[in-house]
Design a protein around this motif. Structure first.
Motif, PDB file in Angstrom:
ATOM      1  N   GLU A  69       0.837  -1.192   0.000  1.00 14.65           N
ATOM      2  CA  GLU A  69       0.000   0.000   0.000  1.00 14.65           C
ATOM      3  C   GLU A  69       0.879   1.252   0.000  1.00 14.65           C
ATOM      4  OE1 GLU A  69      -3.887   1.838   2.349  1.00 14.65           O
ATOM      5  OE2 GLU A  69      -2.765   0.150   3.207  1.00 14.65           O
ATOM      6  N   LEU A  70       0.690   2.108  -1.006  1.00 10.69           N
ATOM      7  CA  LEU A  70       1.473   3.336  -1.120  1.00 10.69           C
ATOM      8  C   LEU A  70       0.679   4.558  -0.674  1.00 10.69           C
ATOM      9  CD1 LEU A  70       3.172   2.752  -4.614  1.00 10.69           C
ATOM     10  CD2 LEU A  70       3.886   1.955  -2.359  1.00 10.69           C
ATOM     11  N   PHE A  71      -0.562   4.371  -0.321  1.00 10.02           N
ATOM     12  CA  PHE A  71      -1.471   5.467   0.013  1.00 10.02           C
ATOM     13  C   PHE A  71      -1.648   6.353  -1.218  1.00 10.02           C
ATOM     14  CE2 PHE A  71       0.238   3.766   3.910  1.00 10.02           C
ATOM     15  CZ  PHE A  71      -0.905   3.575   4.676  1.00 10.02           C
ATOM     16  N   ASP A 134       8.633  -0.242  12.426  1.00  8.17           N
ATOM     17  CA  ASP A 134       9.134   1.035  11.927  1.00  8.17           C
ATOM     18  C   ASP A 134       8.549   2.211  12.698  1.00  8.17           C
ATOM     19  OD1 ASP A 134      10.685  -0.200  10.121  1.00  8.17           O
ATOM     20  OD2 ASP A 134       9.778   0.672   8.340  1.00  8.17           O
ATOM     21  N   SER A 135       9.314   3.304  12.736  1.00  9.12           N
ATOM     22  CA  SER A 135       8.847   4.522  13.382  1.00  9.12           C
ATOM     23  C   SER A 135       7.838   5.222  12.482  1.00  9.12           C
ATOM     24  CB  SER A 135      10.035   5.454  13.641  1.00  9.12           C
ATOM     25  OG  SER A 135      10.577   5.909  12.408  1.00  9.12           O
ATOM     26  N   THR A 136       7.276   6.310  13.006  1.00  7.30           N
ATOM     27  CA  THR A 136       6.332   7.109  12.237  1.00  7.30           C
ATOM     28  C   THR A 136       6.975   7.585  10.938  1.00  7.30           C
ATOM     29  OG1 THR A 136       5.313   7.861  14.288  1.00  7.30           O
ATOM     30  CG2 THR A 136       4.866   9.157  12.319  1.00  7.30           C
ATOM     31  N   MET A 137       6.190   7.600   9.861  1.00 12.05           N
ATOM     32  CA  MET A 137       6.681   8.083   8.581  1.00 12.05           C
ATOM     33  C   MET A 137       5.789   9.223   8.109  1.00 12.05           C
ATOM     34  SD  MET A 137       7.594   4.518   6.568  1.00 12.05           S
ATOM     35  CE  MET A 137       8.643   5.329   5.345  1.00 12.05           C
ATOM     36  N   ILE A 138       6.382  10.183   7.381  1.00  6.81           N
ATOM     37  CA  ILE A 138       5.615  11.280   6.802  1.00  6.81           C
ATOM     38  C   ILE A 138       5.937  11.379   5.317  1.00  6.81           C
ATOM     39  CG2 ILE A 138       5.375  12.607   8.936  1.00  6.81           C
ATOM     40  CD1 ILE A 138       7.723  14.292   8.135  1.00  6.81           C
ATOM     41  N   GLN A 139       4.955  11.830   4.544  1.00  6.55           N
ATOM     42  CA  GLN A 139       5.088  11.895   3.094  1.00  6.55           C
ATOM     43  C   GLN A 139       5.462  13.300   2.653  1.00  6.55           C
ATOM     44  OE1 GLN A 139       1.454  11.160   0.852  1.00  6.55           O
ATOM     45  NE2 GLN A 139       2.592  10.171  -0.798  1.00  6.55           N
ATOM     46  N   CYS A 140       6.316  13.384   1.648  1.00  8.04           N
ATOM     47  CA  CYS A 140       6.691  14.690   1.096  1.00  8.04           C
ATOM     48  C   CYS A 140       5.510  15.260   0.328  1.00  8.04           C
ATOM     49  CB  CYS A 140       7.903  14.547   0.180  1.00  8.04           C
ATOM     50  SG  CYS A 140       8.413  16.114  -0.590  1.00  8.04           S
ATOM     51  N   ASN A 147       9.207  11.739  -5.820  1.00  9.78           N
ATOM     52  CA  ASN A 147       8.004  10.985  -6.188  1.00  9.78           C
ATOM     53  C   ASN A 147       7.119  10.724  -4.971  1.00  9.78           C
ATOM     54  OD1 ASN A 147       6.335   9.689  -8.130  1.00  9.78           O
ATOM     55  ND2 ASN A 147       7.101   7.698  -7.500  1.00  9.78           N
ATOM     56  N   GLU A 148       6.931  11.780  -4.180  1.00 12.37           N
ATOM     57  CA  GLU A 148       6.064  11.716  -2.994  1.00 12.37           C
ATOM     58  C   GLU A 148       6.455  10.562  -2.072  1.00 12.37           C
ATOM     59  OE1 GLU A 148       1.725  13.007  -3.888  1.00 12.37           O
ATOM     60  OE2 GLU A 148       2.378  11.935  -5.689  1.00 12.37           O
ATOM     61  N   PHE A 187       3.142  21.289  12.526  1.00 14.83           N
ATOM     62  CA  PHE A 187       3.246  21.556  11.089  1.00 14.83           C
ATOM     63  C   PHE A 187       2.181  20.759  10.350  1.00 14.83           C
ATOM     64  CE2 PHE A 187       5.936  17.899  11.871  1.00 14.83           C
ATOM     65  CZ  PHE A 187       5.734  17.064  10.779  1.00 14.83           C
ATOM     66  N   ASP A 188       1.924  21.207   9.105  1.00 18.11           N
ATOM     67  CA  ASP A 188       0.848  20.598   8.314  1.00 18.11           C
ATOM     68  C   ASP A 188       1.356  19.906   7.059  1.00 18.11           C
ATOM     69  OD1 ASP A 188      -1.936  20.098   8.098  1.00 18.11           O
ATOM     70  OD2 ASP A 188      -2.087  21.603   6.523  1.00 18.11           O
ATOM     71  N   ALA A 189       2.562  20.233   6.611  1.00 17.04           N
ATOM     72  CA  ALA A 189       3.106  19.617   5.401  1.00 17.04           C
ATOM     73  C   ALA A 189       4.618  19.557   5.512  1.00 17.04           C
ATOM     74  CB  ALA A 189       2.697  20.402   4.157  1.00 17.04           C
ATOM     75  N   PHE A 190       5.181  18.521   4.891  1.00 12.79           N
ATOM     76  CA  PHE A 190       6.622  18.287   4.906  1.00 12.79           C
ATOM     77  C   PHE A 190       7.150  18.315   3.482  1.00 12.79           C
ATOM     78  CE2 PHE A 190       9.915  14.924   4.358  1.00 12.79           C
ATOM     79  CZ  PHE A 190      10.943  15.494   5.089  1.00 12.79           C
ATOM     80  N   ILE A 191       8.238  19.061   3.265  1.00 13.63           N
ATOM     81  CA  ILE A 191       8.917  19.096   1.960  1.00 13.63           C
ATOM     82  C   ILE A 191      10.332  18.598   2.173  1.00 13.63           C
ATOM     83  CG2 ILE A 191       9.742  20.553   0.072  1.00 13.63           C
ATOM     84  CD1 ILE A 191       7.373  22.375   0.523  1.00 13.63           C
TER      85      ILE A 191
END
Length: 369
Positions: A69-71, A134-140, A147-148, A187-191
């Motif tokens: 699953e890639l979301f 695994d620890s928490t992960m966040i998406q770019c 590629n997100e 924060f609301d978004a990660f780059i």
């Protein structure tokens, strides 16, 4: 299986069905290939050649494949039944996609972008994701270079040696975060640093803008092993703006975390810019999703009319239901529900105990039909 009453059997079956629907709440009846590029939930199928398939095809066509699953992925077109697919999941089936019913492979989208996620690897550590450890992960949120991709929070801070022995998270609800990582609520978004580095001049201008204090929650450096902790936005000081611009000009690599409401702030900044400026063109042409709401395609929800008391087949009394089992169950014949109800009705009427032998005989009869 111990002997149980008909009502107990049905209650257990209904509980399993509810669990399956929580895992997979949507009706898997529509392949999104015909809709073109959408921001939608995507599943990588490693069995069929590292392709990406939509939610419905992950159930109807690839339930027995190795799926990851890639979301959500942006502007992605389903690969199921296209020339990217190396083989049919069911060799004896005449269709390449069970929903589109195509007997020959369709042309794949030329606009899809494929990164390591489609091979099962995530983050800069290039490891397979293990949901158990695994620890928490966040998406770019930008994703134009990575590629997100999804990044371990631990990898983001460990890259710069930010973890300190004995430091405790201030928020007890964020115990899963690594030491030194900012609160997720801040924060609301990660780059990621990869995307920021690709558009270095754009982010240099953005960080030097007078409204940057309303936009940037944290900046996490990646170039220096002795770098400081993530820098919260503390105000609109001239020294701070000069330092940010200096960092960008000297090829320092870092990630950015944007404050809640960043889209409206970016829109206000955009309105003040010359239409020929790099920053304006970036927000208008290259990454308009940073300033606009980007809808995510969601399949239609399952209705009660689609329910089946026996959707999970011979796994009916299993104590847990994983995604693959649920997928297979959701494809079971609805007619079995009626047959099972008719079979159990005499037991229920008389209060007679249903034995394992009775259930096995029922299954054998269905297999013969």
């Amino acid at each position: 299986m111990s002997d149980i009453s008909a009502s107990e059997y049905i209650n257990q079956q209904n509980a399993l069905e509810d669990e399956a629907r929580e895992i997979m709440p949507w009706n898997p009846s529509h392949c999104t290939y015909v809709d073109g590029g959408l921001r939608q939930p995507v599943f990588a199928c490693l069995s069929c050649g590292e392709i990406g398939v939509c939610y419905s095809c992950s159930i109807q066509c690839h339930a027995n494949c190795e799926l990851i699953e890639l979301f959500t992925k942006r502007a992605f077109t389903c690969d199921c039944g296209t020339e990217r697919q190396l083989a049919k999941p069911k060799k004896d089936n005449e269709y390449w996609c069970q929903l589109r019913k195509n007997t020959t492979q369709d042309i794949p989208s030329l606009s899809n972008s494929y990164g390591p996620n489609f091979k099962g690897y995530f983050c800069d550590c290039h490891k397979q994701y293990d949901p158990e450890s695994d620890s928490t992960m966040i998406q770019c949120a930008l994703g134009l270079e990575c590629n997100e991709d999804w990044y371990h929070c631990a990898c983001i801070v460990q890259t710069q040696n930010q973890i300190e022995e004995g430091e405790k998270p201030s928020n007890p609800t964020e115990q899963s975060l690594p030491l030194g990582f900012p609160s997720l609520e801040s924060f609301d978004a990660f780059i990621c640093w990869k995307c920021a580095s690709r558009y270095k001049s754009v982010f240099r201008d953005l960080l030097a803008h007078s409204r940057s204090q309303d936009l940037i929650a944290h900046k996490i450096k990646h170039s220096s092993p002795a770098s400081e902790k993530s820098e919260p936005n503390t105000g609109n000081s001239v020294d701070g703006l000069r330092k940010r611009k200096y960092d960008m000009e000297n090829d320092e690599s870092f990630s950015l975390m944007l404050l809640p409401g960043y889209k409206s702030v970016l829109l206000e900044i955009k309105a003040e810019l010359e239409k020929t400026s790099k920053l304006y063109l970036f927000m208008d042409d290259i990454a308009p999703f940073l300033t606009e709401d980007e809808p995510v395609y969601v399949p239609p929800e399952d209705s009660d009319d689609d329910a089946s008391t026996y959707e999970l087949g011979t796994q009916a009394l299993s104590s847990t239901v994983d995604r693959d089992v649920a997928a297979v169950g959701l494809r079971a014949m609805d007619g079995i529900k009626q047959k099972l109800s008719e079979f159990l009705q005499p037991f229920a009427d008389s209060g007679q105990i249903v034995k394992e032998e009775d259930i096995r005989n029922f299954f054998k009869l269905q297999n013969k039909e």
